[in-house]
Design a protein around this motif. Structure first.
Motif, PDB file in Angstrom:
ATOM      1  N   VAL A  24     -52.216  17.507 -48.843  1.00  0.00           N
ATOM      2  CA  VAL A  24     -51.474  16.484 -48.100  1.00  0.00           C
ATOM      3  C   VAL A  24     -50.562  15.633 -48.979  1.00  0.00           C
ATOM      4  N   ASP A  77     -52.380   6.132 -47.948  1.00  0.00           N
ATOM      5  CA  ASP A  77     -51.508   6.595 -46.863  1.00  0.00           C
ATOM      6  C   ASP A  77     -50.637   7.724 -47.392  1.00  0.00           C
ATOM      7  N   ARG A  84     -47.283  10.406 -46.227  1.00  0.00           N
ATOM      8  CA  ARG A  84     -46.186  10.572 -45.282  1.00  0.00           C
ATOM      9  C   ARG A  84     -45.658  12.005 -45.364  1.00  0.00           C
ATOM     10  N   PRO A  85     -45.361  12.639 -44.224  1.00  0.00           N
ATOM     11  CA  PRO A  85     -44.876  14.023 -44.260  1.00  0.00           C
ATOM     12  C   PRO A  85     -43.512  14.129 -44.909  1.00  0.00           C
ATOM     13  N   GLN A 126     -45.225  14.508 -38.695  1.00  0.00           N
ATOM     14  CA  GLN A 126     -46.552  13.905 -38.763  1.00  0.00           C
ATOM     15  C   GLN A 126     -47.613  14.843 -38.199  1.00  0.00           C
ATOM     16  N   LEU A 146     -48.565  17.542 -40.620  1.00  0.00           N
ATOM     17  CA  LEU A 146     -49.372  17.095 -41.752  1.00  0.00           C
ATOM     18  C   LEU A 146     -50.797  16.772 -41.310  1.00  0.00           C
ATOM     19  N   VAL A 147     -50.951  16.222 -40.112  1.00  0.00           N
ATOM     20  CA  VAL A 147     -52.290  15.976 -39.573  1.00  0.00           C
ATOM     21  C   VAL A 147     -53.041  17.298 -39.428  1.00  0.00           C
ATOM     22  N   ALA A 160     -54.180  18.532 -42.756  1.00  0.00           N
ATOM     23  CA  ALA A 160     -55.355  17.793 -43.216  1.00  0.00           C
ATOM     24  C   ALA A 160     -56.620  18.253 -42.494  1.00  0.00           C
ATOM     25  N   TRP A 209     -49.408   5.398 -36.975  1.00  0.00           N
ATOM     26  CA  TRP A 209     -50.014   6.279 -37.951  1.00  0.00           C
ATOM     27  C   TRP A 209     -51.300   6.868 -37.383  1.00  0.00           C
ATOM     28  N   VAL A 249     -52.094   9.084 -42.019  1.00  0.00           N
ATOM     29  CA  VAL A 249     -50.877   9.893 -42.035  1.00  0.00           C
ATOM     30  C   VAL A 249     -49.807   9.104 -41.302  1.00  0.00           C
TER      31      VAL A 249
END
Length: 233
Positions: free
Chosen positions: A143, A185, A187-188, A193, A196-197, A200, A218, A231
């Protein structure tokens, strides 16, 4: 990418002023409920964000800042005490580092000289308690885009430029009992987003389901050891 180190404090203005002076941050936001300052080391940067809470910090810090002291360790300690820090006994005993607390009571350390801390800037390391350092390292590599590097813990990650602080995955002294006072935190970049979630989650993270974690721009996750990780959009 790893973007923010997020601390909590009852007075972000006072605590933010301390950390700004301590680390030489470029101030971005200074409000009653939020301080943000940027640390730049070579081509890498991180923002330190301090959000307001009502409670004093509870004992136990699963993520904290280790500041670079090196051969000037005691001089650095005295400077920080002059800025508003205080010496703190958390049962560390006879160790080569010095434990301090910021004006709100958040613990941090000033480290002795170590070869691994070359080119870190003022923050030498970010030690994070982990129930399985190898497993957590895979998640954070995915990530953040950080890479494995020489360090002092079982697994250490670092910005690809090999500048800036080390992210050290350290064996936890005990299981996580409460929401962390400090978290990271990401960030993509590139991508979104949601992607990236999902990345993860595929690497073992889970969504936080408590009411305080919901309804934000977020997404609040927990790593494979339960540590909060956000994220950003």
């Amino acid at each position: 990418m790893l973007e923010n180190i997020v601390l909590q404090a009852r007075d972000p203005v006072t605590t933010g002023a301390f950390w700004s002076a301590a680390l030489g941050l470029a101030d971005l936001t200074l409000e009653a409920d939020l301080y943000e300052g940027r640390l730049t080391v070579g081509e890498m940067w991180l923002d330190l964000c301090i959000e307001r809470v009502d409670e004093a910090p509870p004992p136990g810090w699963r993520l904290h800042l280790d500041l670079a002291g090196g051969q000037r360790q005691e001089e650095v300690v005295e400077r920080l005490v002059g800025l508003g820090a205080r010496r703190l006994d958390i049962g560390q005993g006879d160790v080569p580092w010095v434990v301090l607390a910021d004006p709100d009571g958040n613990a941090f350390c000033v480290m002795e000289e170590r070869p691994a801390y070359r080119d870190t800037g003022p923050i030498a390391a970010l030690p994070l308690d982990s129930s399985d350092p190898e497993r957590d390292a895979a998640l954070y590599q995915a990530v953040t885009g950080w890479v494995r590097a020489e360090g002092v813990g079982p697994v250490t990650l670092r910005h690809p430029s090999l500048r800036g602080p080390l992210l050290e995955l350290c064996p936890e002294p005990g299981p996580k009992l409460r929401q962390n006072r400090t978290h990271l935190d990401v960030r993509p970049e590139p991508g979104g987003q949601a992607e990236l979630v999902e990345l993860a989650l595929a690497n073992g993270a889970v969504r936080a389901a408590e009411p305080w974690a919901l309804g934000h721009p977020w997404v609040v996750l927990r790593d494979t050891s339960g540590n909060e990780l956000c994220v950003l959009p």
